[in-house]
Design a protein around this motif. Sequence first.
Motif, PDB file in Angstrom:
ATOM      1  N   LEU A   1       4.453 -14.399  -2.910  1.00  0.00           N
ATOM      2  CA  LEU A   1       5.237 -13.332  -2.279  1.00  0.00           C
ATOM      3  C   LEU A   1       6.736 -13.568  -2.461  1.00  0.00           C
ATOM      4  O   LEU A   1       7.515 -12.617  -2.560  1.00  0.00           O
ATOM      5  CB  LEU A   1       4.909 -13.247  -0.788  1.00  0.00           C
ATOM      6  CG  LEU A   1       3.495 -12.766  -0.432  1.00  0.00           C
ATOM      7  CD1 LEU A   1       3.256 -12.909   1.068  1.00  0.00           C
ATOM      8  CD2 LEU A   1       3.271 -11.322  -0.868  1.00  0.00           C
TER       9      LEU A   1
ATOM     10  N   THR B   1       7.809  -7.299   3.966  1.00  0.00           N
ATOM     11  CA  THR B   1       6.807  -8.284   3.578  1.00  0.00           C
ATOM     12  C   THR B   1       7.291  -9.709   3.838  1.00  0.00           C
ATOM     13  O   THR B   1       8.387 -10.093   3.448  1.00  0.00           O
ATOM     14  CB  THR B   1       6.456  -8.137   2.087  1.00  0.00           C
ATOM     15  OG1 THR B   1       5.830  -6.862   1.896  1.00  0.00           O
ATOM     16  CG2 THR B   1       5.488  -9.221   1.632  1.00  0.00           C
TER      17      THR B   1
ATOM     18  N   TYR C   1       1.184  -3.909   2.869  1.00  0.00           N
ATOM     19  CA  TYR C   1       1.204  -5.366   2.674  1.00  0.00           C
ATOM     20  C   TYR C   1       0.126  -5.839   1.702  1.00  0.00           C
ATOM     21  O   TYR C   1       0.359  -6.755   0.909  1.00  0.00           O
ATOM     22  CB  TYR C   1       1.031  -6.083   4.015  1.00  0.00           C
ATOM     23  CG  TYR C   1       2.198  -5.881   4.948  1.00  0.00           C
ATOM     24  CD1 TYR C   1       3.355  -6.649   4.826  1.00  0.00           C
ATOM     25  CD2 TYR C   1       2.157  -4.909   5.944  1.00  0.00           C
ATOM     26  CE1 TYR C   1       4.432  -6.465   5.681  1.00  0.00           C
ATOM     27  CE2 TYR C   1       3.233  -4.715   6.801  1.00  0.00           C
ATOM     28  CZ  TYR C   1       4.365  -5.494   6.665  1.00  0.00           C
ATOM     29  OH  TYR C   1       5.437  -5.293   7.501  1.00  0.00           O
TER      30      TYR C   1
ATOM     31  N   PHE D   1       8.771  -4.812  -7.262  1.00  0.00           N
ATOM     32  CA  PHE D   1       7.837  -3.721  -7.548  1.00  0.00           C
ATOM     33  C   PHE D   1       8.535  -2.372  -7.470  1.00  0.00           C
ATOM     34  O   PHE D   1       8.265  -1.472  -8.270  1.00  0.00           O
ATOM     35  CB  PHE D   1       6.635  -3.754  -6.600  1.00  0.00           C
ATOM     36  CG  PHE D   1       5.547  -2.806  -7.017  1.00  0.00           C
ATOM     37  CD1 PHE D   1       4.717  -3.109  -8.084  1.00  0.00           C
ATOM     38  CD2 PHE D   1       5.368  -1.588  -6.376  1.00  0.00           C
ATOM     39  CE1 PHE D   1       3.730  -2.224  -8.511  1.00  0.00           C
ATOM     40  CE2 PHE D   1       4.386  -0.691  -6.789  1.00  0.00           C
ATOM     41  CZ  PHE D   1       3.562  -1.018  -7.858  1.00  0.00           C
TER      42      PHE D   1
ATOM     43  N   THR E   1       4.012  -0.560  -1.089  1.00  0.00           N
ATOM     44  CA  THR E   1       4.526  -1.852  -0.639  1.00  0.00           C
ATOM     45  C   THR E   1       5.140  -1.685   0.739  1.00  0.00           C
ATOM     46  O   THR E   1       5.165  -0.581   1.299  1.00  0.00           O
ATOM     47  CB  THR E   1       5.573  -2.443  -1.612  1.00  0.00           C
ATOM     48  OG1 THR E   1       5.817  -3.822  -1.255  1.00  0.00           O
ATOM     49  CG2 THR E   1       6.893  -1.696  -1.574  1.00  0.00           C
TER      50      THR E   1
ATOM     51  N   TRP F   1       0.143  -7.118  -6.072  1.00  0.00           N
ATOM     52  CA  TRP F   1       1.177  -7.210  -7.112  1.00  0.00           C
ATOM     53  C   TRP F   1       1.632  -8.662  -7.292  1.00  0.00           C
ATOM     54  O   TRP F   1       1.736  -9.153  -8.418  1.00  0.00           O
ATOM     55  CB  TRP F   1       2.408  -6.356  -6.780  1.00  0.00           C
ATOM     56  CG  TRP F   1       2.170  -4.971  -6.265  1.00  0.00           C
ATOM     57  CD1 TRP F   1       2.820  -4.370  -5.225  1.00  0.00           C
ATOM     58  CD2 TRP F   1       1.259  -3.975  -6.774  1.00  0.00           C
ATOM     59  NE1 TRP F   1       2.363  -3.089  -5.040  1.00  0.00           N
ATOM     60  CE2 TRP F   1       1.412  -2.813  -5.976  1.00  0.00           C
ATOM     61  CE3 TRP F   1       0.324  -3.948  -7.810  1.00  0.00           C
ATOM     62  CZ2 TRP F   1       0.680  -1.641  -6.183  1.00  0.00           C
ATOM     63  CZ3 TRP F   1      -0.409  -2.793  -8.013  1.00  0.00           C
ATOM     64  CH2 TRP F   1      -0.238  -1.665  -7.217  1.00  0.00           C
TER      65      TRP F   1
ATOM     66  N   THR G   1       8.661  -9.843  -5.276  1.00  0.00           N
ATOM     67  CA  THR G   1       8.978  -9.221  -4.000  1.00  0.00           C
ATOM     68  C   THR G   1       8.797  -7.704  -4.020  1.00  0.00           C
ATOM     69  O   THR G   1       8.648  -7.100  -5.090  1.00  0.00           O
ATOM     70  CB  THR G   1      10.438  -9.528  -3.623  1.00  0.00           C
ATOM     71  OG1 THR G   1      11.297  -8.834  -4.564  1.00  0.00           O
ATOM     72  CG2 THR G   1      10.728 -11.025  -3.692  1.00  0.00           C
ATOM     73  N   PRO G   2       8.860  -7.063  -2.839  1.00  0.00           N
ATOM     74  CA  PRO G   2       8.827  -5.603  -2.801  1.00  0.00           C
ATOM     75  C   PRO G   2       9.934  -4.979  -3.657  1.00  0.00           C
ATOM     76  O   PRO G   2       9.729  -3.941  -4.294  1.00  0.00           O
ATOM     77  CB  PRO G   2       9.015  -5.289  -1.316  1.00  0.00           C
ATOM     78  CG  PRO G   2       8.419  -6.467  -0.620  1.00  0.00           C
ATOM     79  CD  PRO G   2       8.779  -7.641  -1.477  1.00  0.00           C
TER      80      PRO G   2
ATOM     81  N   GLN H   1       1.228  -5.285  -1.795  1.00  0.00           N
ATOM     82  CA  GLN H   1       2.229  -6.254  -2.233  1.00  0.00           C
ATOM     83  C   GLN H   1       1.578  -7.588  -2.583  1.00  0.00           C
ATOM     84  O   GLN H   1       1.991  -8.259  -3.525  1.00  0.00           O
ATOM     85  CB  GLN H   1       3.310  -6.447  -1.171  1.00  0.00           C
ATOM     86  CG  GLN H   1       4.477  -7.319  -1.635  1.00  0.00           C
ATOM     87  CD  GLN H   1       5.150  -6.795  -2.898  1.00  0.00           C
ATOM     88  OE1 GLN H   1       5.301  -5.588  -3.083  1.00  0.00           O
ATOM     89  NE2 GLN H   1       5.568  -7.711  -3.779  1.00  0.00           N
ATOM     90  N   TRP H   2       0.531  -7.967  -1.844  1.00  0.00           N
ATOM     91  CA  TRP H   2      -0.203  -9.186  -2.200  1.00  0.00           C
ATOM     92  C   TRP H   2      -0.879  -9.021  -3.565  1.00  0.00           C
ATOM     93  O   TRP H   2      -0.909  -9.946  -4.377  1.00  0.00           O
ATOM     94  CB  TRP H   2      -1.229  -9.540  -1.130  1.00  0.00           C
ATOM     95  CG  TRP H   2      -2.167 -10.638  -1.561  1.00  0.00           C
ATOM     96  CD1 TRP H   2      -3.512 -10.549  -1.762  1.00  0.00           C
ATOM     97  CD2 TRP H   2      -1.809 -11.983  -1.892  1.00  0.00           C
ATOM     98  NE1 TRP H   2      -4.016 -11.749  -2.192  1.00  0.00           N
ATOM     99  CE2 TRP H   2      -3.000 -12.656  -2.285  1.00  0.00           C
ATOM    100  CE3 TRP H   2      -0.609 -12.696  -1.893  1.00  0.00           C
ATOM    101  CZ2 TRP H   2      -3.012 -13.992  -2.672  1.00  0.00           C
ATOM    102  CZ3 TRP H   2      -0.620 -14.035  -2.283  1.00  0.00           C
ATOM    103  CH2 TRP H   2      -1.814 -14.667  -2.666  1.00  0.00           C
TER     104      TRP H   2
END
Length: 392
Positions: free
Chosen positions: A76, A59, A376, A84, A55, A382, A80-81, A379-380
């Motif tokens: 998002l 972000t 990034y 995760f 991640t 997740w 969030t990061p 993260q998308w």
Amino acid sequence: MRAQAFDAIILGAGAAGMMCAAQAGQRGRRVLVIDHAPHAGAKILISGGGRCNFTNIHTAADRFLSANPHFAKSALGRYTPADFLALVESHGIAWHEKTLGQLFCDGSARQIVAMLLEEVARGGGVIRCGESISDVGHADGRFTVTTTQGSASAPALVIATGGPSIPKMGATGFAYDLARRFGLKVVEPRPALVPLTLGGEDVLFRSLSGVASEVVARAGKAAFREAALFTHKGLSGPAILQISSYWRHGMAVGVDFLPDRSDGWLIAAKRASPGASLRSLLRGALPDRLADVLADRLAVEGRLADRTDAALRAAEARLADWAFHPNGTEGFAKAEVTAGGISTAELSSRTMEARRAPGLYAIGEAVDVTGWLGGYNFQWAWASGWAAAQAL
């Protein structure tokens, strides 16, 4: 043979697919994940040099490309990061921040795959790998997926098969073909985070293969300061991979080779060291081979004292915005991700469900949302997987 019944079938056992399966399963849904690859999480395993850049703490939706720049905000913002990272830490996985907010495993990307598999199992999800899909049908409110091992049905189907980048790992355009079958529009897919190739007058820079330097690279309004790497085909390195997502055929890529130098630095150098040469100054700031090629192209030889201020200003301006004219990219074979994909206009930004095909969802790289280099895109995966799971 009667199809096995599930609450949801997820096509693709990658980052987005496994996240979705884990979250939906833990919400009490009976979930099946199908993938044609022999093992789950193949792309995760090769990411981040095998350590998985899972991640990025910076972000934000403005670090993603999409025909609709607002689409990614909902997912998002809700996963969030930090969310995760909490999951990673709950599994005892050690991590570190490298640069620019990029988080990596201290150990191996295998830890992330193992974590996701464990989370899917915790929710009772079933993952079947090594199965090729022969048909996907829809009737009476249920989707039926037929594979080499039989068939399964569910009222919900999630497309999580990614894009065609890195075809040697089995990546295909299956997601787009399936989306079109259900009447969804697809934004033309193209390679992103990919090396650029050079031709014409720029070919001589190929002789610098292996040379890297920190630069600012620009294409259109986008600009990134990171390392650029010359290759035997053209340009690569983080700065170039970043800019490639914004580049289109016919566009120039501007490179500032000396981003820390302020306007007038050459004139100041002339006053301070009139006997110095541009070549020697460049060698003091850049790798020798790169300095020599730039000096040769600028043709500003001899002492700075013997050059007019106008000539030095012109050399300075070119070094600050050296125009390269790529003739293409190295294609999907070398692209880290795919830009374009299933149109966001077709999907709910909150649930990832197709507006014109109830029960059909699309997540991850299959969707027209493409992140910058540096965690990034994970993260998308997740966030979009989580969002869809809340609606299943």
